[in-house]
Design a protein around this motif. Structure first.
Motif, mmCIF file in Angstrom:
data_model
loop_
_atom_site.group_PDB
_atom_site.id
_atom_site.type_symbol
_atom_site.label_atom_id
_atom_site.label_comp_id
_atom_site.label_asym_id
_atom_site.label_seq_id
_atom_site.Cartn_x
_atom_site.Cartn_y
_atom_site.Cartn_z
ATOM 1 N N TYR A 190 -34.452 -79.076 -68.501
ATOM 2 C CA TYR A 190 -34.382 -80.486 -68.911
ATOM 3 C C TYR A 190 -32.921 -80.899 -68.849
ATOM 4 C CZ TYR A 190 -35.965 -84.645 -71.523
ATOM 5 O OH TYR A 190 -36.309 -85.922 -71.896
ATOM 6 N N LEU A 191 -32.673 -81.980 -68.122
ATOM 7 C CA LEU A 191 -31.293 -82.402 -67.882
ATOM 8 C C LEU A 191 -31.036 -83.771 -68.499
ATOM 9 C CD1 LEU A 191 -31.133 -81.643 -64.013
ATOM 10 C CD2 LEU A 191 -30.620 -80.075 -65.900
ATOM 11 N N LEU A 192 -29.818 -83.983 -68.949
ATOM 12 C CA LEU A 192 -29.367 -85.338 -69.266
ATOM 13 C C LEU A 192 -28.939 -85.943 -67.928
ATOM 14 C CD1 LEU A 192 -28.701 -87.551 -71.303
ATOM 15 C CD2 LEU A 192 -26.426 -86.513 -71.568
ATOM 16 N N HIS A 193 -29.613 -87.016 -67.512
ATOM 17 C CA HIS A 193 -29.507 -87.502 -66.122
ATOM 18 C C HIS A 193 -28.094 -87.961 -65.757
ATOM 19 C CE1 HIS A 193 -32.407 -89.278 -62.906
ATOM 20 N NE2 HIS A 193 -31.288 -88.900 -62.341
ATOM 21 N N TRP A 194 -27.417 -88.613 -66.695
ATOM 22 C CA TRP A 194 -26.038 -89.067 -66.506
ATOM 23 C C TRP A 194 -25.335 -88.933 -67.847
ATOM 24 C CZ3 TRP A 194 -24.365 -90.996 -61.787
ATOM 25 C CH2 TRP A 194 -25.355 -91.342 -60.871
ATOM 26 N N PRO A 195 -24.017 -88.808 -67.865
ATOM 27 C CA PRO A 195 -23.320 -88.807 -69.159
ATOM 28 C C PRO A 195 -23.602 -90.115 -69.891
ATOM 29 C CG PRO A 195 -21.810 -88.223 -67.358
ATOM 30 C CD PRO A 195 -23.096 -88.669 -66.721
ATOM 31 N N SER A 196 -23.733 -90.028 -71.207
ATOM 32 C CA SER A 196 -23.911 -91.251 -71.994
ATOM 33 C C SER A 196 -22.543 -91.827 -72.334
ATOM 34 C CB SER A 196 -24.671 -90.936 -73.290
ATOM 35 O OG SER A 196 -24.553 -92.031 -74.171
ATOM 36 N N LYS A 197 -22.448 -93.143 -72.239
ATOM 37 C CA LYS A 197 -21.154 -93.769 -72.548
ATOM 38 C C LYS A 197 -21.053 -94.057 -74.044
ATOM 39 C CE LYS A 197 -19.924 -95.795 -68.131
ATOM 40 N NZ LYS A 197 -20.916 -96.022 -67.105
ATOM 41 N N THR A 198 -22.168 -93.933 -74.771
ATOM 42 C CA THR A 198 -22.159 -94.364 -76.174
ATOM 43 C C THR A 198 -22.499 -93.262 -77.180
ATOM 44 O OG1 THR A 198 -24.441 -95.088 -75.859
ATOM 45 C CG2 THR A 198 -22.736 -96.782 -75.663
ATOM 46 N N VAL A 199 -23.265 -92.261 -76.737
ATOM 47 C CA VAL A 199 -23.733 -91.260 -77.708
ATOM 48 C C VAL A 199 -22.839 -90.016 -77.637
ATOM 49 C CG1 VAL A 199 -25.723 -89.879 -78.447
ATOM 50 C CG2 VAL A 199 -26.084 -92.127 -77.395
ATOM 51 N N HIS A 218 -31.601 -92.461 -73.632
ATOM 52 C CA HIS A 218 -32.368 -91.630 -74.573
ATOM 53 C C HIS A 218 -31.530 -90.444 -75.062
ATOM 54 C CE1 HIS A 218 -36.173 -93.385 -72.524
ATOM 55 N NE2 HIS A 218 -35.807 -94.101 -73.562
ATOM 56 N N ALA A 219 -30.215 -90.630 -75.091
ATOM 57 C CA ALA A 219 -29.343 -89.509 -75.459
ATOM 58 C C ALA A 219 -29.255 -89.271 -76.964
ATOM 59 C CB ALA A 219 -27.937 -89.723 -74.877
ATOM 60 N N ARG A 220 -29.702 -90.247 -77.769
ATOM 61 C CA ARG A 220 -29.710 -90.033 -79.218
ATOM 62 C C ARG A 220 -30.774 -88.991 -79.543
ATOM 63 N NH1 ARG A 220 -26.672 -93.971 -82.648
ATOM 64 N NH2 ARG A 220 -26.651 -91.943 -83.636
ATOM 65 N N LEU A 221 -30.532 -88.227 -80.621
ATOM 66 C CA LEU A 221 -31.387 -87.080 -80.911
ATOM 67 C C LEU A 221 -32.889 -87.413 -80.883
ATOM 68 C CD1 LEU A 221 -30.586 -84.353 -83.507
ATOM 69 C CD2 LEU A 221 -32.910 -85.099 -83.130
ATOM 70 N N ASN A 222 -33.308 -88.356 -81.706
ATOM 71 C CA ASN A 222 -34.746 -88.637 -81.785
ATOM 72 C C ASN A 222 -35.290 -89.239 -80.495
ATOM 73 O OD1 ASN A 222 -35.343 -87.603 -84.296
ATOM 74 N ND2 ASN A 222 -34.529 -89.415 -85.329
ATOM 75 N N ASP A 223 -34.468 -90.017 -79.815
ATOM 76 C CA ASP A 223 -34.903 -90.596 -78.537
ATOM 77 C C ASP A 223 -35.121 -89.495 -77.493
ATOM 78 O OD1 ASP A 223 -34.683 -93.063 -79.700
ATOM 79 O OD2 ASP A 223 -32.699 -93.492 -78.868
ATOM 80 N N LEU A 224 -34.236 -88.504 -77.535
ATOM 81 C CA LEU A 224 -34.353 -87.391 -76.578
ATOM 82 C C LEU A 224 -35.655 -86.614 -76.828
ATOM 83 C CD1 LEU A 224 -32.448 -85.978 -74.335
ATOM 84 C CD2 LEU A 224 -32.181 -84.208 -76.073
ATOM 85 N N LEU A 225 -35.943 -86.354 -78.112
ATOM 86 C CA LEU A 225 -37.172 -85.618 -78.440
ATOM 87 C C LEU A 225 -38.393 -86.407 -77.972
ATOM 88 C CD1 LEU A 225 -36.410 -84.283 -82.060
ATOM 89 C CD2 LEU A 225 -35.749 -83.315 -79.855
ATOM 90 N N ASP A 226 -38.381 -87.722 -78.236
ATOM 91 C CA ASP A 226 -39.520 -88.556 -77.821
ATOM 92 C C ASP A 226 -39.642 -88.621 -76.291
ATOM 93 O OD1 ASP A 226 -40.109 -89.047 -80.420
ATOM 94 O OD2 ASP A 226 -39.192 -91.048 -80.492
ATOM 95 N N ALA A 227 -38.496 -88.792 -75.629
ATOM 96 C CA ALA A 227 -38.521 -88.892 -74.154
ATOM 97 C C ALA A 227 -39.082 -87.608 -73.557
ATOM 98 C CB ALA A 227 -37.113 -89.150 -73.623
ATOM 99 N N CYS A 228 -38.682 -86.476 -74.111
ATOM 100 C CA CYS A 228 -39.164 -85.197 -73.582
ATOM 101 C C CYS A 228 -40.662 -85.061 -73.797
ATOM 102 C CB CYS A 228 -38.424 -84.042 -74.254
ATOM 103 S SG CYS A 228 -38.913 -82.444 -73.575
ATOM 104 N N ARG A 229 -41.132 -85.434 -74.997
ATOM 105 C CA ARG A 229 -42.592 -85.337 -75.264
ATOM 106 C C ARG A 229 -43.375 -86.232 -74.312
ATOM 107 N NH1 ARG A 229 -40.987 -85.429 -80.883
ATOM 108 N NH2 ARG A 229 -40.870 -83.281 -81.609
#
Ligand code: NAP
Length: 270
Positions: free
Chosen positions: A106-115, A81-92
């Motif tokens: 609010y933390l990014l759980h692991w580094p993203s390999k793609t975003v 969910h590291a993409r911008l809109n995915d992050l907003l949705d995941a947080c909501r």
């Protein structure tokens, strides 16, 4: 520098994070709800969860109706969910499950390999602007990973949550975070129970009349980290919150630090 008092660390954003929190990974359903409710009764005010723990709903039921402002709630977004809109949705979605208007951290759980890091941090900035999160941070980031984030974004990085316990020294990342006023939260602070069997920790614990778990948590706090032990019983909840009446000497801190063990429990590359 972030300010450390006896019980809290003041983050760059001004929020105060209690040094002792409750880890909730592997707690689910009614058991999770009961453990969190018991923790609140004992005095815990810092609860650590994540979208992938499957227990935000249970945590939400336990905290509902309490004084939200007295609590410090951390949740985490999956790297998927590291993409911008995915992050907003995941947080909501996390906020809905937790029945709260905002997360303290609010933390990014692991580094993203793609975003790209910029995109995720832009999402964090929007969440902060909308007051849906008070502070942003990372988890499982190395020094080079944090450096990269700091080089591409102005979002204040307040925390790195990392595996840290007496069987795994993290001197490099602790020094880097100290220099950049980034607080560190030690996850798996009891090495998932392994510290209990360690002879050196048991010896130090006997000197203070404390348990190996309490000595391990105290050691981490004196090394400058916040701790989020998971506990599945009231007895363990109480023990892990009862750390104020002793302090390890410099020699004992060094003694534990010098074990030189490199016991890594969680490896994102494995
Ligand atoms: P942990 O807290 O190091 O250890 C938990 C184990 O220790 C459980 O078996 C527990 O038993 C036992 N225990 C707890 N208190 C005790 C005490 N006073 N005396 C004896 N045994 C005791 O392990 P963890 O759950 O891996 O880590 C803690 C939290 O860190 C997680 O819940 C989660 O919130 C966070 N975490 C984050 C990440 C990440 O990627 N960011 C990864 C892992 C964990 P009982 O259950 O019987 O009490």
């Amino acid at each position: 520098m972030e300010q450390v008092t006896k019980n809290t660390i003041t983050l760059k954003t001004g929020s105060r994070m209690p040094l002792i929190g409750l880890g909730t990974w592997q707690l689910t359903g009614d058991h999770a709800e009961n453990i969190v409710a018991n923790a609140l009764d004992i005095g815990y005010r810092h609860i650590d969860t994540a979208e992938n723990y499957g227990n935000e709903d249970a945590v939400g039921r336990a905290i509902k109706g309490g004084d939200r402002r007295s609590l410090f709630i951390t949740s985490k977004a999956e790297p998927s969910h590291a993409r911008l809109n995915d992050l907003l949705d995941a947080c909501r979605r996390s906020l809905d499950r937790l029945r709260t208007d905002y997360l303290d951290l609010y933390l990014l759980h692991w580094p993203s390999k793609t975003v790209q890091e910029e995109e995720t941090m832009e999402g964090m900035a929007i969440l902060m602007e909308h007051r849906l999160i008070r502070s942003a941070g990372l988890s499982n980031f190395s020094v080079s990973g944090i450096r990269k984030i700091l080089s591409v974004s102005d979002v204040p990085i307040c925390n790195d949550q990392i595996e840290y316990h007496p069987l795994r020294n993290r001197d490099d990342i602790m020094a880097f975070c100290r220099d950049h006023s980034i607080s560190v939260t030690a996850y798996s602070p009891l090495a998932n129970g392994e510290v209990l069997k360690n002879e050196r920790i048991r010896r130090v614990a006997a000197k203070y009349g404390k348990s190996p778990a309490q000595v391990s948590l105290r050691w981490l706090i004196q090394m400058g980290a916040a701790v989020i032990p998971k506990a599945g019983s009231v007895e363990h909840l109480k023990a892990n919150f009862d750390l104020d009446d002793f302090e390890l000497t410099h020699e004992d801190l060094e003694d534990i630090h010098d074990m030189g063990i490199e016991r890594r429990l969680i490896d994102m590359n494995a």
